[in-house]
Motif scaffolding. Structure first.
Motif, mmCIF file in Angstrom:
data_model
loop_
_atom_site.group_PDB
_atom_site.id
_atom_site.type_symbol
_atom_site.label_atom_id
_atom_site.label_comp_id
_atom_site.label_asym_id
_atom_site.label_seq_id
_atom_site.Cartn_x
_atom_site.Cartn_y
_atom_site.Cartn_z
ATOM 1 N N ALA A 274 -20.584 5.307 1.895
ATOM 2 C CA ALA A 274 -20.942 6.726 2.026
ATOM 3 C C ALA A 274 -20.110 7.392 3.112
ATOM 4 O O ALA A 274 -19.579 8.499 2.927
ATOM 5 C CB ALA A 274 -22.432 6.849 2.341
ATOM 6 N N VAL A 275 -19.957 6.706 4.232
ATOM 7 C CA VAL A 275 -19.178 7.260 5.351
ATOM 8 C C VAL A 275 -17.715 7.435 4.936
ATOM 9 O O VAL A 275 -17.091 8.462 5.221
ATOM 10 C CB VAL A 275 -19.310 6.337 6.594
ATOM 11 C CG1 VAL A 275 -18.309 6.731 7.672
ATOM 12 C CG2 VAL A 275 -20.738 6.397 7.138
ATOM 13 N N THR A 276 -17.180 6.439 4.224
ATOM 14 C CA THR A 276 -15.774 6.509 3.786
ATOM 15 C C THR A 276 -15.545 7.697 2.853
ATOM 16 O O THR A 276 -14.523 8.377 2.930
ATOM 17 C CB THR A 276 -15.383 5.201 3.050
ATOM 18 O OG1 THR A 276 -15.776 4.119 3.866
ATOM 19 C CG2 THR A 276 -13.908 5.126 2.771
ATOM 20 N N VAL A 277 -16.500 7.953 1.957
ATOM 21 C CA VAL A 277 -16.352 9.078 1.021
ATOM 22 C C VAL A 277 -16.472 10.411 1.771
ATOM 23 O O VAL A 277 -15.734 11.364 1.502
ATOM 24 C CB VAL A 277 -17.398 8.977 -0.125
ATOM 25 C CG1 VAL A 277 -17.441 10.249 -0.949
ATOM 26 C CG2 VAL A 277 -17.109 7.772 -1.013
ATOM 27 N N LEU A 278 -17.399 10.450 2.723
ATOM 28 C CA LEU A 278 -17.645 11.729 3.407
ATOM 29 C C LEU A 278 -16.603 12.099 4.457
ATOM 30 O O LEU A 278 -16.371 13.287 4.699
ATOM 31 C CB LEU A 278 -19.029 11.711 4.068
ATOM 32 C CG LEU A 278 -20.199 11.951 3.130
ATOM 33 C CD1 LEU A 278 -21.499 12.040 3.906
ATOM 34 C CD2 LEU A 278 -20.002 13.264 2.352
ATOM 35 N N ARG A 279 -15.975 11.102 5.062
ATOM 36 C CA ARG A 279 -15.077 11.374 6.190
ATOM 37 C C ARG A 279 -14.016 12.435 5.870
ATOM 38 O O ARG A 279 -13.920 13.442 6.575
ATOM 39 C CB ARG A 279 -14.458 10.077 6.698
ATOM 40 C CG ARG A 279 -13.894 10.219 8.105
ATOM 41 C CD ARG A 279 -13.400 8.899 8.667
ATOM 42 N NE ARG A 279 -14.466 7.997 9.065
ATOM 43 C CZ ARG A 279 -14.523 6.702 8.723
ATOM 44 N NH1 ARG A 279 -13.599 6.177 7.943
ATOM 45 N NH2 ARG A 279 -15.512 5.942 9.158
ATOM 46 N N PRO A 280 -13.206 12.273 4.809
ATOM 47 C CA PRO A 280 -12.173 13.292 4.542
ATOM 48 C C PRO A 280 -12.757 14.653 4.157
ATOM 49 O O PRO A 280 -12.189 15.698 4.499
ATOM 50 C CB PRO A 280 -11.374 12.697 3.378
ATOM 51 C CG PRO A 280 -12.238 11.634 2.791
ATOM 52 C CD PRO A 280 -13.136 11.148 3.876
ATOM 53 N N ILE A 281 -13.903 14.650 3.495
ATOM 54 C CA ILE A 281 -14.537 15.932 3.119
ATOM 55 C C ILE A 281 -14.970 16.665 4.382
ATOM 56 O O ILE A 281 -14.741 17.863 4.546
ATOM 57 C CB ILE A 281 -15.751 15.693 2.175
ATOM 58 C CG1 ILE A 281 -15.278 15.059 0.867
ATOM 59 C CG2 ILE A 281 -16.526 16.982 1.936
ATOM 60 C CD1 ILE A 281 -16.391 14.683 -0.102
ATOM 61 N N GLN A 282 -15.580 15.918 5.315
ATOM 62 C CA GLN A 282 -16.045 16.542 6.562
ATOM 63 C C GLN A 282 -14.869 17.062 7.382
ATOM 64 O O GLN A 282 -14.951 18.119 7.997
ATOM 65 C CB GLN A 282 -16.881 15.551 7.376
ATOM 66 C CG GLN A 282 -18.221 15.247 6.700
ATOM 67 C CD GLN A 282 -19.147 14.401 7.565
ATOM 68 O OE1 GLN A 282 -18.768 13.945 8.643
ATOM 69 N NE2 GLN A 282 -20.359 14.172 7.093
ATOM 70 N N LYS A 283 -13.770 16.327 7.374
ATOM 71 C CA LYS A 283 -12.595 16.770 8.144
ATOM 72 C C LYS A 283 -12.096 18.116 7.588
ATOM 73 O O LYS A 283 -11.880 19.070 8.330
ATOM 74 C CB LYS A 283 -11.495 15.713 8.100
ATOM 75 C CG LYS A 283 -10.411 16.097 9.079
ATOM 76 C CD LYS A 283 -9.177 15.272 9.065
ATOM 77 C CE LYS A 283 -8.106 15.893 9.956
ATOM 78 N NZ LYS A 283 -7.883 17.329 9.757
ATOM 79 N N ARG A 284 -11.961 18.169 6.257
ATOM 80 C CA ARG A 284 -11.515 19.432 5.632
ATOM 81 C C ARG A 284 -12.524 20.542 5.907
ATOM 82 O O ARG A 284 -12.181 21.680 6.178
ATOM 83 C CB ARG A 284 -11.337 19.252 4.116
ATOM 84 C CG ARG A 284 -10.021 18.614 3.734
ATOM 85 C CD ARG A 284 -9.735 18.769 2.248
ATOM 86 N NE ARG A 284 -10.731 18.166 1.387
ATOM 87 C CZ ARG A 284 -10.729 16.872 1.039
ATOM 88 N NH1 ARG A 284 -9.769 16.085 1.469
ATOM 89 N NH2 ARG A 284 -11.664 16.387 0.250
ATOM 90 N N PHE A 285 -13.813 20.177 5.821
ATOM 91 C CA PHE A 285 -14.859 21.175 6.057
ATOM 92 C C PHE A 285 -14.678 21.848 7.413
ATOM 93 O O PHE A 285 -14.680 23.074 7.501
ATOM 94 C CB PHE A 285 -16.257 20.534 5.979
ATOM 95 C CG PHE A 285 -17.345 21.428 6.500
ATOM 96 C CD1 PHE A 285 -17.911 22.397 5.682
ATOM 97 C CD2 PHE A 285 -17.753 21.362 7.834
ATOM 98 C CE1 PHE A 285 -18.883 23.271 6.174
ATOM 99 C CE2 PHE A 285 -18.716 22.225 8.335
ATOM 100 C CZ PHE A 285 -19.284 23.176 7.497
ATOM 101 N N TYR A 286 -14.537 21.048 8.485
ATOM 102 C CA TYR A 286 -14.462 21.655 9.820
ATOM 103 C C TYR A 286 -13.207 22.495 9.985
ATOM 104 O O TYR A 286 -13.237 23.525 10.648
ATOM 105 C CB TYR A 286 -14.630 20.590 10.914
ATOM 106 C CG TYR A 286 -16.089 20.149 10.996
ATOM 107 C CD1 TYR A 286 -17.077 21.035 11.438
ATOM 108 C CD2 TYR A 286 -16.490 18.891 10.552
ATOM 109 C CE1 TYR A 286 -18.419 20.661 11.469
ATOM 110 C CE2 TYR A 286 -17.836 18.512 10.576
ATOM 111 C CZ TYR A 286 -18.796 19.408 11.039
ATOM 112 O OH TYR A 286 -20.116 19.059 11.058
#
Ligand code: ATP
Ligand code: MG
Length: 325
Positions: A274-286
């Protein structure tokens, strides 16, 4: 190009349920469909919202749409309350809705259960949703499994209007995108971003520690076998569904991988996945959230939606006799 419409309420931060059940699939639609992605804030206020939080949740939802891959140059991302035609048509759709059919909606029953002071708008949520969809001559509505009933009602209302007044609305097809993701704390209930118990959902903006804690404390049964059995083992079955959607592996293959290994190892690896999938999405989000990309996309989106919505709004007003000539 066929038209797609889909809405998400800014009633919290989108969860794994929203992402795996809906949002994740939107990205691929952009190349073959004309897509409208709506931030339905007027739906969100059918249950009480903190006004300051609501404003922020709208911006966050817009940034998350973009962070998962929605391109505002290809698709239209906009806020429902910035296009008054939605509530104008919603009033007309309420006039062709029967109280009985609205009271039968499971979302109304779930969200009003045990509450005092249930808003009238919670009951009339489906005619507003019908208006959202019908305004754009939508062909396809991609949604999670929990919205199936509302979609059927949208078709019923469109058909009733077409027969009673004038044949102006396209009857939209629903495209149910995936399984219903269930609450981590009560696997009999669907995962919802507005759940008062934050341990029940994984939000797309949860940090690593929180995600790990939530997955480890997810309710499972006492038998340690990692096996899919929705009836007898609903908790672990839900986690298996999430695992399988996150890494595009079949449930059977995951069951085999964890044969004899117990829940501990499975949950640890699910948290890592879950963390691996979310990491790049969260980076783009911020990056997006802190730039002016959000407002630019929403300004352009609302202009485009307002222009498009006029055509069917005027036709519907004409058909019902709301115009002078
Ligand atoms: P709320 O609790 O405020 O109703 P929600 O989490 O149900 O929030 P919605 O904004 O109502 O989210 O729905 C957004 C999209 O996510 C819809 O397409 C809906 O079908 C889908 N969806 C919502 N919950 C789930 C779920 N648990 N599993 C799969 N899809 C879901
Ligand atoms: Mg919902």
């Amino acid at each position: 190009m066929k038209k797609i419409f889909s809405g998400i309420q800014p009633s919290g931060i989108v969860t794994f349920g929203n992402y795996l059940g809906a949002m994740k699939h939107f990205v691929d639609f952009q190349t073959s469909y004309d897509c409208m992605f709506c931030i339905v804030d007027q739906h969100a206020i059918t249950t009480p919202q903190d006004p300051v939080a609501l404003r922020d949740q709208k911006r966050k939802l817009a940034a998350l749409y973009m962070a998962v891959g929605i391109d505002p140059n290809k698709s239209t991302i906009f806020i429902q309350s910035e296009v008054p035609a939605h509530t104008q048509l919603a009033w007309m759709m309420q006039c062709v809705s029967y109280i009985g059919e609205l009271e039968r909606m499971t979302q109304f029953k779930d969200k009003s259960e045990g509450k005092t002071g249930v808003s009238a708008a919670l009951l009339t949520y489906p005619p507003l949703m019908a208006a959202d969809i019908l305004l754009y001559g939508t062909d396809i509505v991609p949604v999670g499994d929990d919205q199936r009933q509302h979609l059927e009602l949208t078709r019923t209302l469109a058909d009733r209007f077409n027969r009673q007044y004038a044949d102006i609305f396209t009857l939209p097809e629903s495209k149910i995108l995936g399984r219903r993701i269930m609450s981590l704390q009560n696997p009999e209930k669907k995962m919802s971003k507005s759940d008062a118990n934050t341990k029940a959902f994984i939000s797309m903006l949860d940090d690593e520690k929180t995600i790990t804690k939530k997955i480890k404390s997810a309710v499972t049964d006492s038998d340690p076998e990692v096996r899919f059995d929705e009836e007898k083992k609903p908790g672990i079955s839900n986690l298996l569904t999430i695992y399988s959607l996150l890494n595009n592996q079949s449930v059977a293959a995951i069951e085999k991988e964890y044969d004899g290994k117990g829940y501990g190892a499975f949950k640890t690896n699910l948290a890592e996945l879950a963390v691996t999938v979310l990491r790049p999405i969260q980076k783009r989000f911020y990056d997006i959230y802190e730039s002016d990309e959000v407002d630019n996309a929403l300004d352009a989106g609302s202009d485009k939606a307002n222009e498009q919505a006029q055509h069917l709004l005027q036709k519907a007003e004409g058909a019902m006799g709301l115009q002078r000539n």
